[in-house]
Design a protein around this motif. Structure first.
Motif, short mmCIF file in Angstrom:
data_model
loop_
_atom_site.label_atom_id
_atom_site.label_comp_id
_atom_site.label_asym_id
_atom_site.label_seq_id
_atom_site.Cartn_x
_atom_site.Cartn_y
_atom_site.Cartn_z
N ARG A 1 0.72 -1.09 -0.06
CA ARG A 1 0.07 0.10 -0.09
C ARG A 1 0.79 1.35 -0.08
O ARG A 1 0.54 2.28 -0.58
N LYS A 2 1.89 1.33 0.57
CA LYS A 2 2.87 2.31 0.68
C LYS A 2 3.35 2.77 -0.73
O LYS A 2 3.51 3.83 -1.18
N LYS B 1 2.60 6.20 -3.08
CA LYS B 1 3.75 7.09 -3.71
C LYS B 1 3.59 6.96 -5.21
O LYS B 1 3.64 8.11 -5.77
N LEU B 2 3.06 5.84 -5.89
CA LEU B 2 2.90 5.75 -7.38
C LEU B 2 1.60 6.86 -7.53
O LEU B 2 1.62 7.30 -8.76
N ILE C 1 11.44 3.12 -4.88
CA ILE C 1 12.75 2.58 -4.98
C ILE C 1 13.00 2.11 -3.42
O ILE C 1 13.33 2.87 -2.58
N GLU C 2 12.91 0.62 -3.34
CA GLU C 2 13.25 0.15 -1.99
C GLU C 2 14.47 -0.73 -2.00
O GLU C 2 14.71 -1.60 -2.77
N LYS C 3 15.54 -0.56 -1.19
CA LYS C 3 16.83 -1.13 -1.37
C LYS C 3 17.05 -2.13 -0.23
O LYS C 3 16.85 -1.69 0.91
N PHE D 1 9.31 -0.04 -8.20
CA PHE D 1 7.85 0.02 -8.86
C PHE D 1 7.58 1.26 -9.59
O PHE D 1 8.19 2.40 -9.04
N SER D 2 7.41 1.10 -10.85
CA SER D 2 7.35 2.44 -11.68
C SER D 2 6.04 2.45 -12.41
O SER D 2 5.49 1.48 -12.86
N ASP D 3 5.34 3.40 -12.70
CA ASP D 3 4.19 3.53 -13.65
C ASP D 3 4.57 3.96 -15.04
O ASP D 3 5.25 4.89 -15.48
#
Length: 114
Positions: A89-90, A94-95, A102-104, A112-114
């Motif tokens: 959900r987080k 953001k999207l 971007i989570e590292k 995740f990108s739109d």
């Protein structure tokens, strides 16, 4: 005494072949020595012949548009539920704001990108 001073081509005061319907508009005008009665109307009344068909068309068109809107809203909700099942959900929040997510982690990078 009744005097005719004007008459229509379609309707005459002396009993022409076309009579005004019951829903005609009449207006009594009282002058000093006379009373004038003016009548206005159409031979078939003030309702039009295409009124029932237009009402039916409007009702059918409204039902069709309502069904199309319901289908679009259900499709959007199903798409949203699918997103919530696949992504955190987080990340979705953001999207929806137009941001990239971007989570590292030590061994994996999730983008995740739109």
């Amino acid at each position: 005494k009744v005097s005719i001073i004007a008459e229509s081509k379609a309707i005459t005061a002396s009993g022409g072949n076309v009579t005004l319907p019951d829903d005609k508009l009449t207006f009594a005008l009282n002058t000093t020595n006379n009373e004038w009665v003016m009548a206005v109307g159409y031979p078939h009344g003030f309702t039009v012949d295409w009124l029932p068909w237009s009402l039916a068309l409007v009702i059918v068109g409204s039902v069709v548009i309502t069904i199309l809107i319901i289908v679009a809203l259900v499709n959007r909700k199903e798409h949203q539920l699918l997103l919530y099942r696949m992504m955190p959900r987080k990340a979705i929040a953001k999207l929806q704001k137009g941001e990239s997510v971007i989570e590292k982690y030590d061994q994996v990078t999730i983008f995740f990108s739109d």
